[in-house]
Design an enzyme around this catalytic site. Structure first.
Site, PDB file in Angstrom:
ATOM      1  N   THR A 120       6.379 -18.326 -47.892  1.00 53.16           N
ATOM      2  CA  THR A 120       7.044 -17.113 -47.437  1.00 53.16           C
ATOM      3  C   THR A 120       8.048 -16.582 -48.444  1.00 53.16           C
ATOM      4  O   THR A 120       8.647 -17.348 -49.205  1.00 53.16           O
ATOM      5  CB  THR A 120       7.784 -17.383 -46.110  1.00 53.16           C
ATOM      6  OG1 THR A 120       8.590 -16.251 -45.745  1.00 53.16           O
ATOM      7  CG2 THR A 120       8.711 -18.589 -46.236  1.00 53.16           C
ATOM      8  N   TYR A 144      14.078 -21.241 -41.467  1.00 55.65           N
ATOM      9  CA  TYR A 144      12.661 -20.957 -41.682  1.00 55.65           C
ATOM     10  C   TYR A 144      12.339 -20.998 -43.174  1.00 55.65           C
ATOM     11  O   TYR A 144      11.406 -21.672 -43.613  1.00 55.65           O
ATOM     12  CB  TYR A 144      12.296 -19.600 -41.094  1.00 55.65           C
ATOM     13  CG  TYR A 144      10.920 -19.120 -41.479  1.00 55.65           C
ATOM     14  CD1 TYR A 144       9.785 -19.813 -41.075  1.00 55.65           C
ATOM     15  CD2 TYR A 144      10.752 -17.969 -42.252  1.00 55.65           C
ATOM     16  CE1 TYR A 144       8.517 -19.379 -41.429  1.00 55.65           C
ATOM     17  CE2 TYR A 144       9.487 -17.521 -42.598  1.00 55.65           C
ATOM     18  CZ  TYR A 144       8.375 -18.230 -42.196  1.00 55.65           C
ATOM     19  OH  TYR A 144       7.113 -17.801 -42.558  1.00 55.65           O
TER      20      TYR A 144
END
Length: 331
Positions: A120, A144
């Site tokens: 990501t 995250y």
């Protein structure tokens, strides 16, 4: 072509189900491992084999690898909601980092030579410059991002110690749906802007929240690099081809289009495509949201045989809207 099957974790989910389609359409044999907590069995193309299991269940995963002659793993399984990672960080370190460690160990134990990881742009945190390139500083601002960066580091270290190579693709904002209407984003309570906006357009939501109007951006709202999910899936197939052709090399690449749109520009596109006006609720910033994230995508364009085919905001919105309408018919 790969001499064996591809195991796709999270293949019943949003991005994973599109990767399954891309692999099958390219002639690969595919086995999906998914616990169906957020995924859907019906989203898995019937040409693939579905194994319902957690990726940290070593026995089930290793049995699937042996039974299906798995020679590559595409790893999509995990938790993906940034604000939730701030409020429940242990969930993200369990589902993303610890579970990935177990999966990588299974791959090494069973001699799987190729591994593609769903990473990501959140690994960059708030970038010092935009667009952001792969070698720029990584300083996540939410759990995250950290959970994914830790997995990248594991893959780097494991590839140095064992006969396995990998590609880590750092996604920017994934949106849209399969143009043929075979799958799309189906998760309830999704937080992705385009998904939320087309839910509002089809009456599932009364309005769309605009989280932050005071960012240092042209219109004050957050700017993101939106990539069509089918283009992203195609990039995974091309990355697999690269790993097979060059087994001694591993790669980390941004997966984006190299330009961005603000929240308000995206909502304007939804209004334009639907010929209606979505109600917008201006709210404060969410925890862990940078002002701007745009990819420098030069490396992926130079490294793999990948040409984005759906780099158009209105096209992304149209495909997302078509899927949302199809999803409504299922309910």
């Amino acid at each position: 072509m790969l001499d064996g099957s591809v195991l796709v974790t999270g293949g019943a989910g949003y991005i994973g189900s599109h990767a399954v389609l891309a692999l099958l359409d390219a002639g690969h044999r595919v086995v999906v491992v998914d616990n169906l907590v957020t995924g859907f069995a019906w989203a898995v193309d019937p040409r693939a084999t579905l194994v319902e299991a957690n990726i940290e269940d070593d026995d089930k995963v290793r049995t699937a690898i042996r039974m299906h002659d798995v020679k590559a793993i595409m790893h999509f399984a995990g938790s993906v909601v940034v604000p939730e990672s701030v409020s429940d960080p242990l969930k993200y370190y369990r589902n993303n980092t610890a579970a990935s460690r177990a999966l990588i160990e299974s791959a090494v134990a069973e001699g799987v030579p190729h591994f593609i990881f769903s990473s990501t742009a959140a690994t960059y945190g708030t970038p010092e410059k935009v667009p952001v390139a792969e070698d720029d500083p990584k300083s996540p601002i939410n759990p995250y991002g950290w959970s994914k960066l830790m997995t990248e580091h594991m893959l780097r270290d494991v590839a140095a110690a064992h006969p396995i190579n990998y590609a880590a693709l750092r996604y920017f904002n994934v949106a849209g749906a399969d143009p043929e209407g075979r799958t799309g984003q189906s998760t309830a309570g999704a937080t992705h802007l385009i998904k939320v906006a087309v839910e509002a357009a089809t009456g599932k939501r009364a309005s769309v929240g605009v989280f932050g109007t005071d960012f240092d951006t042209p219109d004050g709202t957050g700017v993101r690099d939106y990539i069509h999910v089918s283009d992203l899936a195609a990039a995974h197939v091309a990355a697999l081809d690269l790993l097979v052709a060059n087994p001694a090399e591993s790669h980390t690449m941004n997966a984006g289009y190299g330009h961005g749109f603000s929240v308000l520009e995206v909502l304007d596109a939804v209004d334009r495509v639907t010929n209606m006006t979505i109600d917008r609720k201006l709210e404060g910033r969410r925890a862990g949201d940078p002002a701007m994230l745009i990819s420098d995508n030069a490396r992926i364009l130079e490294t793999i045989k990948w040409v984005p085919r759906r780099d158009d905001l209105d096209t992304i919105v149209k495909d997302a809207l078509a899927w949302e309408r199809k999803l409504a018919e299922r309910e």
